[in-house]
Design a protein around this motif. Structure first.
Motif, PDB file in Angstrom:
ATOM      1  N   ARG A  26      39.013  54.048  76.662  1.00 56.55           N
ATOM      2  CA  ARG A  26      39.724  55.219  77.188  1.00 56.55           C
ATOM      3  C   ARG A  26      41.233  54.994  77.269  1.00 56.55           C
ATOM      4  O   ARG A  26      41.999  55.931  77.083  1.00 56.55           O
ATOM      5  N   PHE A  27      41.638  53.768  77.558  1.00 59.59           N
ATOM      6  CA  PHE A  27      43.078  53.491  77.628  1.00 59.59           C
ATOM      7  C   PHE A  27      43.728  53.736  76.268  1.00 59.59           C
ATOM      8  O   PHE A  27      44.728  54.451  76.164  1.00 59.59           O
ATOM      9  N   ALA A  28      43.148  53.154  75.218  1.00 52.11           N
ATOM     10  CA  ALA A  28      43.693  53.348  73.868  1.00 52.11           C
ATOM     11  C   ALA A  28      43.603  54.813  73.457  1.00 52.11           C
ATOM     12  O   ALA A  28      44.515  55.344  72.823  1.00 52.11           O
ATOM     13  N   GLU A  29      42.521  55.459  73.848  1.00 52.62           N
ATOM     14  CA  GLU A  29      42.372  56.886  73.542  1.00 52.62           C
ATOM     15  C   GLU A  29      43.504  57.697  74.169  1.00 52.62           C
ATOM     16  O   GLU A  29      44.066  58.594  73.538  1.00 52.62           O
ATOM     17  N   SER A  30      43.874  57.365  75.415  1.00 53.54           N
ATOM     18  CA  SER A  30      44.951  58.111  76.083  1.00 53.54           C
ATOM     19  C   SER A  30      46.278  57.944  75.350  1.00 53.54           C
ATOM     20  O   SER A  30      47.061  58.886  75.249  1.00 53.54           O
ATOM     21  N   ILE A  31      46.507  56.770  74.803  1.00 50.95           N
ATOM     22  CA  ILE A  31      47.736  56.527  74.039  1.00 50.95           C
ATOM     23  C   ILE A  31      47.765  57.385  72.784  1.00 50.95           C
ATOM     24  O   ILE A  31      48.774  58.011  72.453  1.00 50.95           O
ATOM     25  N   VAL A  32      46.631  57.426  72.093  1.00 52.77           N
ATOM     26  CA  VAL A  32      46.549  58.213  70.860  1.00 52.77           C
ATOM     27  C   VAL A  32      46.709  59.702  71.158  1.00 52.77           C
ATOM     28  O   VAL A  32      47.450  60.400  70.452  1.00 52.77           O
ATOM     29  N   VAL A  33      46.040  60.191  72.193  1.00 53.48           N
ATOM     30  CA  VAL A  33      46.158  61.610  72.557  1.00 53.48           C
ATOM     31  C   VAL A  33      47.610  61.930  72.915  1.00 53.48           C
ATOM     32  O   VAL A  33      48.145  62.975  72.518  1.00 53.48           O
ATOM     33  N   ASN A  34      48.271  61.021  73.609  1.00 52.14           N
ATOM     34  CA  ASN A  34      49.690  61.216  73.937  1.00 52.14           C
ATOM     35  C   ASN A  34      50.537  61.286  72.665  1.00 52.14           C
ATOM     36  O   ASN A  34      51.445  62.119  72.555  1.00 52.14           O
ATOM     37  N   ASN A  35      50.235  60.429  71.700  1.00 52.33           N
ATOM     38  CA  ASN A  35      50.972  60.447  70.430  1.00 52.33           C
ATOM     39  C   ASN A  35      50.787  61.774  69.698  1.00 52.33           C
ATOM     40  O   ASN A  35      51.743  62.319  69.130  1.00 52.33           O
ATOM     41  N   ILE A  36      49.561  62.289  69.711  1.00 52.52           N
ATOM     42  CA  ILE A  36      49.292  63.592  69.086  1.00 52.52           C
ATOM     43  C   ILE A  36      50.101  64.673  69.789  1.00 52.52           C
ATOM     44  O   ILE A  36      50.742  65.510  69.143  1.00 52.52           O
ATOM     45  N   ALA A  37      50.077  64.652  71.117  1.00 52.11           N
ATOM     46  CA  ALA A  37      50.824  65.649  71.893  1.00 52.11           C
ATOM     47  C   ALA A  37      52.317  65.586  71.581  1.00 52.11           C
ATOM     48  O   ALA A  37      52.977  66.624  71.474  1.00 52.11           O
ATOM     49  N   ASN A  38      52.843  64.380  71.419  1.00 55.33           N
ATOM     50  CA  ASN A  38      54.272  64.235  71.110  1.00 55.33           C
ATOM     51  C   ASN A  38      54.632  64.919  69.797  1.00 55.33           C
ATOM     52  O   ASN A  38      55.667  65.583  69.700  1.00 55.33           O
ATOM     53  N   ILE A  39      53.782  64.747  68.777  1.00 52.80           N
ATOM     54  CA  ILE A  39      54.062  65.413  67.493  1.00 52.80           C
ATOM     55  C   ILE A  39      53.998  66.925  67.658  1.00 52.80           C
ATOM     56  O   ILE A  39      54.859  67.653  67.163  1.00 52.80           O
ATOM     57  N   LEU A  40      52.954  67.391  68.321  1.00 60.48           N
ATOM     58  CA  LEU A  40      52.810  68.841  68.517  1.00 60.48           C
ATOM     59  C   LEU A  40      54.011  69.408  69.260  1.00 60.48           C
ATOM     60  O   LEU A  40      54.513  70.491  68.931  1.00 60.48           O
ATOM     61  N   TRP A  41      54.493  68.674  70.250  1.00 61.47           N
ATOM     62  CA  TRP A  41      55.656  69.116  71.018  1.00 61.47           C
ATOM     63  C   TRP A  41      56.878  69.219  70.112  1.00 61.47           C
ATOM     64  O   TRP A  41      57.584  70.224  70.115  1.00 61.47           O
ATOM     65  N   THR A  42      57.120  68.168  69.320  1.00 58.15           N
ATOM     66  CA  THR A  42      58.304  68.195  68.453  1.00 58.15           C
ATOM     67  C   THR A  42      58.199  69.277  67.381  1.00 58.15           C
ATOM     68  O   THR A  42      59.221  69.761  66.902  1.00 58.15           O
ATOM     69  N   GLN A  43      56.981  69.681  67.045  1.00 58.23           N
ATOM     70  CA  GLN A  43      56.794  70.748  66.061  1.00 58.23           C
ATOM     71  C   GLN A  43      56.828  72.130  66.712  1.00 58.23           C
ATOM     72  O   GLN A  43      56.708  73.135  66.022  1.00 58.23           O
ATOM     73  N   GLY A  44      56.986  72.160  68.026  1.00 64.30           N
ATOM     74  CA  GLY A  44      57.120  73.428  68.727  1.00 64.30           C
ATOM     75  C   GLY A  44      55.817  74.042  69.208  1.00 64.30           C
ATOM     76  O   GLY A  44      55.815  75.153  69.733  1.00 64.30           O
ATOM     77  N   ASP A  45      54.696  73.353  69.046  1.00 65.88           N
ATOM     78  CA  ASP A  45      53.418  73.859  69.536  1.00 65.88           C
ATOM     79  C   ASP A  45      53.257  73.405  70.987  1.00 65.88           C
ATOM     80  O   ASP A  45      52.460  72.520  71.304  1.00 65.88           O
ATOM     81  N   LEU A  46      54.030  74.032  71.848  1.00 67.05           N
ATOM     82  CA  LEU A  46      54.105  73.610  73.245  1.00 67.05           C
ATOM     83  C   LEU A  46      52.791  73.795  73.990  1.00 67.05           C
ATOM     84  O   LEU A  46      52.410  72.952  74.807  1.00 67.05           O
TER      85      LEU A  46
END
Length: 185
Positions: free
Chosen positions: A120-140
């Motif tokens: 779950r710890f590693a999963e949280s890091i990956v989910v955070n990374n996905i969210a970061n890309i979506l944020w930078t692409q404007g999918d807030l």
């Protein structure tokens, strides 16, 4: 084996201190030692480290090459954690190259593996990374949902640092949306 682990520890310390020449030296020494021992799992980890050193030095294509070699070995030895971690790092390198669609696909593969093995710890890091890309692409909106997933996981784990990072990212999104009240919460 002890020598390889000592070299690995030195490489990791140098990497964390930003001493790239030493990190490279000790990683290569450890890789050679693991190879001499026939330890493919150790080799995979050192190839992953070489990728990280290359990435930190700005050599994105070199990083991807090392990561792909590490991924091949991780799969050969059946180390699912290492496989997921390497895929996450491949995604990071792709992201730095501006190849966001490919990076998202790789992050999703990594997240699936981490979820399947129960890390779950590693999963949280990956989910955070996905969210970061979506944020930078404007999918807030989707990014915000992903940060909420990170918050849920980090709360379950008692990971206060990860939880704080997700909360800060969500606050930035609220500010970007002009929602000062939610950003303060």
């Amino acid at each position: 084996m002890l020598e390889a682990r000592a070299q690995y520890a030195q490489a990791w310390a140098a990497l964390n201190l930003g001493e790239m020449d030493d990190a490279l030296k000790f990683t290569k020494e450890s890789l050679a030692t693991y190879a001499a021992l026939g330890d493919r799992n150790g080799q995979a980890n050192m190839l992953r480290n070489l990728g990280t050193v290359s990435l930190m030095q700005g050599d994105l294509s070199g990083a991807l090459g090392h990561y792909r070699d590490a991924l091949k070995l991780a799969r050969q030895v059946g180390n699912r954690y290492s496989e997921g971690a390497v895929i996450n790092q491949i995604a990071s390198a792709l992201e730095r190259q501006g190849r966001h669609k490919e990076a998202l696909e790789e992050y999703q593969k990594s997240g699936t593996i981490m979820r399947e093995i129960g890390n779950r710890f590693a999963e949280s890091i990956v989910v955070n990374n996905i969210a970061n890309i979506l944020w930078t692409q404007g999918d807030l909106q989707t990014a915000q949902k992903m940060y909420m997933q990170v918050t849920t996981i980090t709360e379950e784990l008692g990971d206060k640092s990860g939880n704080a990072d997700a909360a800060i990212n969500m606050a930035h999104i609220h500010l970007q949306q002009g929602d000062l009240k939610s950003a303060k919460a």
